[in-house]
Design a protein around this motif. Structure first.
Motif, PDB file in Angstrom:
ATOM      1  N   ALA A  16       0.829  -1.211   0.000  1.00 12.52           N
ATOM      2  CA  ALA A  16       0.000   0.000   0.000  1.00 12.52           C
ATOM      3  C   ALA A  16       0.863   1.260   0.000  1.00 12.52           C
ATOM      4  O   ALA A  16       0.609   2.224  -0.717  1.00 12.52           O
ATOM      5  CB  ALA A  16      -0.930   0.004   1.211  1.00 12.52           C
ATOM      6  N   ASP A 127      -9.117  -8.709   4.766  1.00  9.19           N
ATOM      7  CA  ASP A 127      -8.278  -9.526   3.901  1.00  9.19           C
ATOM      8  C   ASP A 127      -9.159 -10.083   2.791  1.00  9.19           C
ATOM      9  O   ASP A 127     -10.134 -10.799   3.073  1.00  9.19           O
ATOM     10  CB  ASP A 127      -7.661 -10.663   4.742  1.00  9.19           C
ATOM     11  N   ARG A 129      -8.786 -12.463   1.058  1.00  8.88           N
ATOM     12  CA  ARG A 129      -8.857 -13.933   1.109  1.00  8.88           C
ATOM     13  C   ARG A 129      -9.898 -14.420   2.102  1.00  8.88           C
ATOM     14  O   ARG A 129     -10.159 -15.611   2.185  1.00  8.88           O
ATOM     15  CB  ARG A 129      -7.471 -14.499   1.459  1.00  8.88           C
TER      16      ARG A 129
HETATM   17  C1  LIG Z   1      -1.262  -1.613  -5.656  1.00  8.18           C
HETATM   18  S1  LIG Z   1      -2.287  -1.199  -4.299  1.00  8.18           S
HETATM   19  C2  LIG Z   1      -3.811  -0.777  -5.147  1.00  8.18           C
HETATM   20  C3  LIG Z   1      -4.588   0.356  -4.490  1.00  8.18           C
HETATM   21  C4  LIG Z   1      -5.922   0.676  -5.159  1.00  8.18           C
HETATM   22  N1  LIG Z   1      -6.828  -0.461  -5.148  1.00  8.18           N
HETATM   23  C5  LIG Z   1      -5.747   1.158  -6.572  1.00  8.18           C
HETATM   24  O1  LIG Z   1      -6.039   0.362  -7.495  1.00  8.18           O
HETATM   25  O2  LIG Z   1      -5.365   2.292  -6.793  1.00  8.18           O
HETATM   26  C6  LIG Z   1      -2.654  -2.832  -3.668  1.00  8.18           C
HETATM   27  C7  LIG Z   1      -3.316  -2.832  -2.301  1.00  8.18           C
HETATM   28  O3  LIG Z   1      -3.794  -4.152  -1.991  1.00  8.18           O
HETATM   29  C8  LIG Z   1      -3.592  -4.389  -0.606  1.00  8.18           C
HETATM   30  N2  LIG Z   1      -3.636  -5.842  -0.397  1.00  8.18           N
HETATM   31  C9  LIG Z   1      -2.733  -6.782  -0.742  1.00  8.18           C
HETATM   32  N3  LIG Z   1      -3.172  -8.001  -0.408  1.00  8.18           N
HETATM   33  C10 LIG Z   1      -4.398  -7.848   0.160  1.00  8.18           C
HETATM   34  C11 LIG Z   1      -5.362  -8.728   0.711  1.00  8.18           C
HETATM   35  N4  LIG Z   1      -5.163 -10.043   0.748  1.00  8.18           N
HETATM   36  N5  LIG Z   1      -6.506  -8.211   1.202  1.00  8.18           N
HETATM   37  C12 LIG Z   1      -6.721  -6.862   1.191  1.00  8.18           C
HETATM   38  N6  LIG Z   1      -5.842  -5.977   0.686  1.00  8.18           N
HETATM   39  C13 LIG Z   1      -4.694  -6.457   0.173  1.00  8.18           C
HETATM   40  C14 LIG Z   1      -2.260  -3.737  -0.323  1.00  8.18           C
HETATM   41  O4  LIG Z   1      -2.106  -3.486   1.064  1.00  8.18           O
HETATM   42  C15 LIG Z   1      -2.380  -2.470  -1.166  1.00  8.18           C
HETATM   43  O5  LIG Z   1      -2.955  -1.430  -0.433  1.00  8.18           O
END
Ligand SMILES: C[S@@+](CC[C@H](N)C(=O)[O-])C[C@H]1O[C@@H](n2cnc3c(N)ncnc32)[C@H](O)[C@@H]1O
Length: 271
Positions: A16, A127, A129
């Motif tokens: 993030a 999460d 998942r």
């Molecule tokens: C590349 S950022 C994308 C942010 C936003 N969705 C965008 O498209 O602009 C990816 C985000 O997914 C979150 N993330 C990764 N694995 C995850 C999970 N299993 N459940 C929820 N969030 C997750 C990360 O913490 C991060 O904030």
């Protein structure tokens, strides 16, 4: 942000905050900046990719709002800095409601700070998942009416669920919980297309694996399309990031060859 924990320890990098750094945000720590810089050394396009992805999300939310969607569930939301979902949706319809969910607790606390005073938007730790925990979360239930259409946003997050069976299962569960007329919006790092060197991809994957708790996994176009099976795809269908209803003020970096964005996107409506 100070860059150190309250107890004086340094914070490990997270996807993030690496993403926030690439977007030009200030919600990141030294470890995030170091990982982001290392990634940008390998992929000079990383920051523009982040901006291109965010621009797609903005266009998709604008489209859904124009189509009458008034509720959004954004999973893997990151840190909702300027021009994010609640701003777009509430600009078009002030009564629009938004729940952000992210696995990163710092992203969630930053989000709550940004959303302070906005009683139609909130952020929860969730999460992807574990979709049932998100769907039954008290703040999701308080803000969203799942009997009415919802815009489900999975922007650049499915590639952080490397297990294919699990990824299809969780998207299936989320889709099943939503009312007809709901939409799935997703963007995904994609292995086929573009001129990305496979060695670079492996190095970047190693970087995420070593520095964050969320290793990433690329999928092919048919694998991405499977998330949308049975939904009515909104034109232009499954396309590269910059090709989905481009707007004049979008980043123009991939104008010559959109496949170089290495990100596939689609918007599908639940019949
Ligand atoms: C590349 S950022 C994308 C942010 C936003 N969705 C965008 O498209 O602009 C990816 C985000 O997914 C979150 N993330 C990764 N694995 C995850 C999970 N299993 N459940 C929820 N969030 C997750 C990360 O913490 C991060 O904030």
């Amino acid at each position: 942000m100070s860059g150190v924990d309250d107890d004086g320890g340094t914070k490990p990098a997270t996807a993030a905050r690496i993403y926030d750094y690439h977007l030009g945000g200030t919600h990141n720590f030294p470890a995030d900046r170091a990982a982001a810089e290392a990634m940008a050394q390998m992929f000079p396009l990383a920051p523009v990719l982040a901006r291109t992805n965010r621009a797609f999300l903005r266009r998709a939310v604008g489209h859904l709002s124009g189509a009458g969607v008034r509720q959004f569930l954004d999973i893997g939301s990151g840190i909702p800095t300027e021009g994010n979902v609640h701003e777009i949706a509430q600009q078009i319809a002030p009564d629009a409601r938004v729940v952000y969910a992210d696995i990163d607790p710092v992203a969630v606390s930053e989000s709550l700070e940004i959303l302070y005073g906005n009683d139609r938007a909130t952020a929860i730790r969730g999460d992807l998942r574990e979709p049932q925990a998100i769907l039954t979360h008290p703040r999701v239930r308080a803000l969203l009416d799942l009997d009415q259409p919802v815009g489900l946003l999975l922007g650049a997050v499915l590639h952080f669920v490397p297990d294919d069976d699990l990824a299809y299962e969780v998207v299936g569960q989320l889709r099943a919980a939503l009312a007809p007329g709901s939409y799935l919006v997703a963007s995904h790092a994609c292995a086929d297309g573009g001129d990305v060197d496979p060695d670079d991809v492996q190095t970047a994957q190693g970087l995420y694996r070593r520095n964050t708790a969320t290793p990433f996994h690329l999928r092919t176009r048919p694998q991405f399309e499977r998330f949308f099976a049975g939904l009515d795809l909104v034109a232009p269908g499954v396309v590269w990031l910059p090709q989905w209803r481009p707007a004049p003020d979008d980043p123009a970096d991939f104008a010559d060859d959109p496949s170089r964005s290495s990100g596939l996107v689609a918007v599908g409506r639940k019949p």
